[in-house]
Structure formats: structure tokens, C-alpha cells
Enzyme design. Structure first.
Site, PDB file in Angstrom:
ATOM      1  N   ASP A  79      43.676  47.006  81.853  1.00  0.00           N
ATOM      2  CA  ASP A  79      43.090  45.687  81.626  1.00  0.00           C
ATOM      3  C   ASP A  79      43.656  44.973  80.408  1.00  0.00           C
ATOM      4  O   ASP A  79      43.673  43.744  80.364  1.00  0.00           O
ATOM      5  CB  ASP A  79      41.566  45.753  81.565  1.00  0.00           C
ATOM      6  N   ASP A 490      36.455  51.763  71.284  1.00  0.00           N
ATOM      7  CA  ASP A 490      35.864  52.480  72.419  1.00  0.00           C
ATOM      8  C   ASP A 490      35.825  54.002  72.305  1.00  0.00           C
ATOM      9  O   ASP A 490      34.889  54.618  72.794  1.00  0.00           O
ATOM     10  CB  ASP A 490      36.557  52.126  73.738  1.00  0.00           C
TER      11      ASP A 490
END
Length: 773
Positions: A79, A490
Site C-alpha cells: 500500500d 506499526d
């Protein structure tokens, strides 16, 4: 898990930083420092070899594409981190979009990917990261005739959203399997269906396509992120309706519209109509065709994903009779997830597999049918709740951090089978091989047949070479077992003792979801501190053994995010500028914090690398100095510094009060500044047009001053630069094939290895370079 609003070093949202870097956000111009030193700039080539500090994975892989006519040819799209090609000989992935430069950073987000089955040398990528203002540029379709080794670009008149909601649906980009000069692209934002008839060189809208989509995740989102129309989400050709050299007649198109999700053309795209009898109330995430048996399979969810989805169904459409059959493996009432991952075994087309992509707890689920969806089995089930019986075993020894150091209670297990499992593909030439993407890795198996024979198949990471972390901060200590500390989005961050090996675990105790800042004590590098984000728990952690083990500190009142943190040169005290609270200082390891005075909340903080009581700060164009361990700060009289907050600065090791500062924006002060008087005054280096990071490394042979490294624009060229003479001259050390999009978060040289530099990327992990010699 890939979060939508990635935070970066300095506790700011990445998109805001990128907008600043691109000169999108207004910043009041400030006067330049008086009489900058005129320093000649020499931009020269110097061969470097570039590698990744191995982490393996670390981000969401929303798409995996196998070529249908050539064995072992496969691609993966990410992404925010580009695209990759599978290397069968080494079982690794090779990056394909490292040539994307600073100005086109958005093209590292891949919204769709297609491999040409007529000419397997051809591959296409639809690129663009955000459809809202966060990404200043429009999307593009990249085309390659050498499997992604080099690319040509066709610019589009609209944006694409590789990191937008709905990015796991697809593929939006498809090549006609009979006439490969024809491609289709599904666009977001109401821009419709697009077609190319010249192998991707030019594109035009299919103006008679009747539906541009209408589904948005959150219409009230004023940022434009969750309120964008997710548009047209997949294109699937029925290869049984064409002959070589002639356009395929039947094409199916998926639209983000819960009442009208599937359209069809039976005349090679001349006319289109809504597929009659179709289910309503759901979005079709995938449409996968088994041309041999004449079935179109559809995976439905009530939401666009990849995080949301509470209900779902699987349907089969018989292309010859028009019959619709609900083949859901679980009754709709019993779903708490949507379906997305969907694949057909091309060697045995009656075998179909699908994923419950949004089943977060206790795990994702994978379903398998060998009778075209008539009956199903599950990857795991309950033998007696909460005890699970798994059809698989998991071996994460190659990426041991995938356990997250967790010890969950049943029915949860670690490592998990996955989450955000929207990409699922059985190798079209090998029924035993399957790969699927998660929010952190690519998992796969090479003995999938054991699913049906009653044995347990083995799932392992199949992700080596694919590095997808967003890097917020980097630090290379001068001694100790750690070569490099990283602060990542993350997955927290790592301590690398060997750059060629995957660390056994990310930094834990606590395990930040995103680490925003880290530092070590310059003269006592066993002492390390990191700050980060955590949904519930402390936002700061300390180590006294060079980052091998960690313990949590205590937050001052009001802390909501990591912000920036600095360690005194001897490790005796710390200054912390967290989100949600003002700047604070502590002696010892953060068991008690006191508010600093004289410095605004949200300031960037750093430490002097010699004097343990001297700390520095920066906010809104003002530089601040503390000589009492962070208790009080005084604004420096220095002027002409960047007025915004897109700034990084560091104090030079070994010399008290010597500071280098980089940053700015194109509509104001922008460049590199140097202070030798503790920040009382700064001199701007005239030859550096723009600079966004600054770092130090071991001095060159014969030189006494440490080597400088920066991500900058010098002599009109954007790149990674090195100076061995205090910034008098600069050498570009990367090349056009190694640019990695945006590299503005952090940089550091290695204090032990001359020439080695560590570069942050936004989605391509930690890149490090060594002189070729």
C-alpha cells in the site's frame, strides 16, 4: 497492522510532513541568516551498494498476482512500499519501484498490478498513495517490458489510492488475456472506468460505463480520506470468450455500490449492463472467474476494508445459465466479518478458497472447497471451546517477531494465522503452493494438498526481500552490541546486532504500536530511550543494556503520543516532548517528571552529545537551549530558521555546542544550517537548496571531522549526499535507480564504519549503503 494515519518521527502525521516537504502547507517566509557562508558544492558520483537492514515484511500486502502462462512469475503490491517480483531460485522478492523519486513519492503506493499472460515480460502498476490532499500528485500507470526492471509512465488526470480505504479489493488493473494491448483500470473518486488500447501508453475513460460507484467509508470525514468514493474496484476477463489477437468479449467489473456491485460487457467493452439477479446489500471485494467450469466467484463484505467488515457472503454465478448460488461457508447471521481473499486452483478449478479478512479475534479464517463451493472446510475449528484444532502448523523461525512476544489466552494463538487477509492466491502451476498477504507479512505454504488428505500443512513467512516498514527515527551507537536502533510505524522498532539477520523480536516491554523517537546516551550507549504510541499503557521506555531489554517509564499527566525524546550524554537524565503534554524532564529513568519552562509544547528536543546538562529544542522557527538538564529553556536569538516544524537537528558528538539543523518548506526558509556556539547563532550553507535530514558518521580516512549525511537537494538534484569536509563539498551517493520516494524522516551515518549510512524510507524499510570499495 497498517494504520491509516501513520505517525512519524517527531510525533506528527506523515501526510502533514510530506505535504510540508512538498511545499503544500503554508509557512510564513522568514529572513535568511545574515551573510551565509559561500561554500562551493561538488556533486559527484560515488558508487554505493544498497541493501536493507533485514526485518522481512512489516506492512500490509493487499495484492499478490501470479502470471497465468509462465511458471513461478509472481508479483506483490504494497500500500505504501512499492511492488515486488518473486525470485524462485532464492525464494525471495525483489523491489521494483526504488527508482521513484522525491517529487513522485506518492507513486510508491500501488493501487493495482497486472502481469501480462500473453507477453510475460510485460507488467503494469497503477500507482498513487492518496486521493485526497495528502498526496499532491495525480496517479499514473507504470508499464514495463522487462518484468519491472525499468518503467515508462503514463500520467493520469486523477489520483489513485494505494493507501486508501478499500485498497484490498481488486485487482483494479487488468490486461486482456487475448489482445494484450488492451487494459482496463478501475478508478476511485467517481472517475469511472478507464481503458488503454496501446499497452498502457495512453488512457481514456470508458464514457458509457454506467456506474462510477457511490460507497464511502465515512461521509463525515472532512479530511477526504474516509469520505472518498471507493469507485471501481476490480476487472475480470472471461478468457473463454476470446481468441488470440482479438479482444475478449466478456468482461466483468466490480463497483463499490451495494445495490449494483457487478457489471458485464459481452461485446468487448462496447456496451455494459448490470448483471441481473445479483445479491444486494454488500460490496464485491473480488470477482474470480473459473472459465473451465463457467463460474464467477464473488467475495462480499458489508464494508470496504481492510480494517472494517462485520458481515459477508460468498456467491457463485454460472456464466452460461445466469444462475446465482449462495455458497457462503457460514450463515450470514453467524458472520462477524466480511469475505475478501478469493482464489481458484487453476490445476483443479473446482477447488476454491476464500478468507474472512476482517476476523480479528480470535484469528482470521481461511475456507476451502473442492466442489465449487458446495461444501467447505476451515483452516481451524473448535475441538472444544476454547481449544482449537488447526489444519496447519506455523513456522515463523525466519521472522520470529511475528509472535509479537505475545502469550494470549485461548482461543487466540501466537503467531496468528493473520489479519487483513485480502490477498490470497494458489499458484496456478502448483496446487500445493499458496500465498496470502496480511497486515504484517506474506505467509505461504508449499504442501497445501495436506489440507484435503487429513495432514497438517505448514505455513511459513514467504516475505524475504520484501521490506515494508515506515521508518520514523534511526540511531547508530558508537559501541555496544547494537549496530542500529530503528523506530518504526506499526511494528514498533528493532535492535539490529547484525544487519543481514532478522532480529528475534521487536522492542517490547512495552511494545509500542508505533515508535516516534529514540536516543542513546552518547558517552554511555548502554542507556537507550524510546517514545511511542500505545492504545493503553506508557509511552516511554528505557534500556540499560544497549537495547537488549527494556522497562517502561511513567507518563506525565495528559500524554497521548510519543513525540520526541532525548537522553543526556551520560544517561543521567532525559528530556521528553510527548504529544498531549508539554516538554518535561527527569533525572533517572522517568519515574517522576517535571515540567520544563521556557519552551512551547510540541517542541522537538535533542541533547548535547558532550555536556549532560545541555539540551536543545525547536518550535515554530525558534531554537531553545537549556543548560540545567531541561528544567528551563531560553529562546536563542538566532533568526532565519525555518518557520514550520518540518525540521530535524542534531548535536555533533565529541564537541559541545555544535549543531546541524535541516528542514523547511519551499515557500520559506529551507536548507541546512550550522551552529558552533550552542545555537546562539546559525549559518546557512548556501550551496544546499533544500535539506530534510542530517546525520553523522565516522570521519573519512585522513579527516578529523565526522562525515555528514543528508537527504537534500543540491545543485538542483535530489538525493542522499555525503560531505567529508564539514559541508564545504558534497557527493551524491545514491543514484536514480535508488531513490525510495520520500526519505525525509531520519538519516544517520555509522560511527564505526566509514561511508556507511542508514536511510529512512516511508514503506521500503531501513536502507543502508556502503561504499562500493
Amino acid at each position: 497492522m497498517r494504520r491509516t494515519g501513520r505517525t512519524v518521527r517527531r510525533g506528527r502525521v506523515l501526510t502533514a510532513v510530506l505535504a510540508l516537504a512538498a511545499g503544500l502547507l503554508a509557512g510564513s517566509p522568514s529572513a535568511m541568516a545574515a551573510q551565509p557562508v559561500e561554500r562551493p558544492v561538488n556533486v559527484a558520483a560515488d558508487p554505493y551498494t544498497w541493501k536493507n537492514a533485514r526485518i522481512d515484511g512489516g506492512g500490509f500486502v493487499p495484492g499478490i498476482v501470479f502470471n497465468r502462462t509462465e511458471k513461478n512469475l509472481a508479483y506483490a503490491r504494497t500500500d505504501i512500499g512499492g511492488a515486488y517480483r518473486w525470485q524462485e531460485s532464492t525464494k525471495t522478492w525483489s523491489p521494483l519501484l526504488d527508482s521513484i523519486g522525491w517529487d513522485d513519492w506518492g507513486h510508491t503506493g500501488v493501487a493495482g498490478l497486472a502481469s501480462d499472460s500473453v507477453d510475460p515480460d510485460r507488467v503494469y502498476a497503477a500507482v498513487g498513495t492518496y486521493t485526497n490532499s495528502w498526496d499532491p500528485g495525480n496517479g499514473a500507470v507504470l508499464r514495463s517490458t522487462d518484468r519491472g526492471a525499468s518503467w515508462q509512465k503514463a500520467d493520469l488526470p486523477f489520483k489513485l489510492g494505494g493507501n486508501m480505504p478499500g485498497r484490498g479489493m481488486g485487482e483494479r488493473l487488468a490486461v486482456d488475456p487475448h489482445k494484450n494491448s488492451v487494459l482496463y483500470l478501475g478508478a476511485p473518486s467517481g472517475k469511472g472506468l478507464w481503458r488503454s488500447t496501446d499497452s498502457g501508453a495512453s488512457w481514456s475513460q470508458v464514457t458509457n460505463f454506467p456506474n462510477v460507484g457511490n460507497y464511502v467509508q465515512d461521509p463525515s470525514d472532512t479530511s477526504g480520506y474516509a469520505s472518498d468514493n471507493q469507485g471501481i474496484v476490480w476487472v475480470t476477463f472471461d478468457e473463454s470468450t476470446g481468441t488470440s489477437g482479438n479482444a475478449t468479449k466478456t468482461i466483468y467489473v466490480g463497483v463499490a455500490d451495494k445495490d449494483n456491485s457487478v457489471y458485464r460487457s459481452t461485446d468487448a467493452g462496447a456496451t455494459w449492463s448490470r448483471l441481473p439477479g445479483q445479491p444486494t446489500g454488500y460490496l464485491a471485494h473480488k470477482g474470480v472467474l473459473d472459465a473451465e467450469n463457467g463460474y464467477l466467484y464473488l467475495a462480499y463484505s458489508d464494508k470496504g476494508g481492510p480494517y472494517d467488515g462485520g458481515k459477508g457472503q460468498l456467491w457463485r454465478y454460472a456464466t452460461g445459465t445466469g444462475t446465482w448460488t449462495d455458497i457462503s461457508p457460514v450463515a450470514e447471521a453467524d458472520t462477524y466479518y466480511g469475505f475478501s481473499g478469493l482464489t481458484v486452483d487453476r490445476q483443479n478449478p473446482g477447488t476454491v478458497m476464500a478468507t474472512a479478512y476482517s476476523s480479528w479475534w480470535p484469528d482470521t479464517q481461511i475456507f476451502r472447497s473442492t466442489d465449487s463451493g458446495g461444501t467447505w472446510t476451515k483452516a481451524w475449528d473448535y475441538s472444544s471451546y476454547p481449544t482449537r484444532a488447526n489444519r496447519y502448523t506455523m513456522d515463523v523461525s525466519s521472522s520470529p517477531w511475528l509472535t509479537w512476544g505475545a502469550n494470549p489466552s485461548p482461543p487466540e494463538q501466537t503467531p496468528k494465522l493473520g489479519w487483513m487477509t485480502e490477498a490470497l492466491e494458489i499458484d496456478p502451476f502448483n496446487s500445493d503452493r499458496m500465498m496470502y498477504g496480511t497486515g504484517a507479512t506474506i505467509y505461504g505454504t508449499e504442501d497445501l494438498g495436506k489440507w484435503d488428505s487429513g495432514g497438517q500443512f505448514t505455513i511459513k513467512p514467504m516475505v524475504r526481500g520484501l521490506e515494508e516498514t515506515a521508518v520514523n527515527d534511526l540511531a547508530a551507537p558508537p559501541s555496544g552490541g547494537a549496530q542500529l536502533f530503528s523506530a518504526l510505524g506499526d511494528i514498533g522498532g528493532f535492535r539490529h546486532t547484525d544487519l543481514t539477520e532478522v532480529p528475534s523480536m521487536m522492542s517490547t516491554s512495552p511494545n509500542f504500536t508505533t515508535t516516534t523517537s529514540l536516543d542513546f546516551a552518547e558517552t554511555n550507549p548502554g542507556t537507550v530511550v524510546r517514545a511511542g504510541n500505545l492504545d493503553s499503557g506508557p509511552h516511554i521506555a528505557f534500556s540499560t543494556d544497549n537495547g537488549a531489554n527494556w522497562f517502561a517509564g511513567t507518563d506525565p499527566s495528559g500524554v497521548s503520543g510519543g513525540g520526541t525524546v532525548a537522553a543526556a550524554s551520560d544517561g543521567s537524565r532525559f528530556v521528553w516532548s510527548p504529544e498531549g503534554a508539554g516538554v518535561h524532564y527527569a533525572t533517572g529513568f522517568g519515574s517522576s517528571w517535571s515540567a520544563s519552562s521556557g519552551i512551547p509544547a510540541g517542541a522537538i528536543v535533542e541533547s548535547d552529545r558532550v555536556d549532560p546538562k545541555t539540551f536543545y529544542g525547536f518550535k515554530y522557527g525558534k531554537f531553545y537551549v537549556s543548560s540545567d538538564g531541561g528544567a528551563t529553556f531560553t529562546a536563542s536569538p538566532a533568526s532565519g530558521l525555518p518557520s514550520g516544524d518540518s525540521v530535524r537537528f542534531k548535536a555533533l558528538p565529541g564537541t559541545k555546542g555544535e549543531i546541524w539543523l535541516a528542514g523547511g518548506a519551499s515557500d520559506g526558509a529551507y536548507g541546512l544550517w550550522h551552529s558552533t556556539d550552542g545555537g546562539a547563532s546559525f549559518t546557512k550553507l548556501s550551496g544546499v537548496e533544500q535539506a530534510d535530514t542530517i546525520g553523522f558518521g565516522k570521519a573519512a580516512p585522513g579527516a578529523s571531522y565526522q562525515t555528514l549525511y543528508t537527504s537534500a537537494k543540491i545543485d538542483g538534484v535530489r538525493g542522499i549526499f555525503r560531505s567529508t569536509d564539514q559541508g564545504s563539498t558534497w557527493t551524491r551517493i545514491n543514484d536514480d535507480a535508488h531513490q525510495w520516494g520520500w526519505t525525509g524522516a531520519a538519516i544517520t551515518g555509522d560511527p564505526r564504519v566509514y561511508g556507511r549510512v542508514y536511510v529512512s524510507t516511508n514503506g521500503r524499510g531501513v536502507v543502508y549503503g556502503d561504499t562500493a570499495g
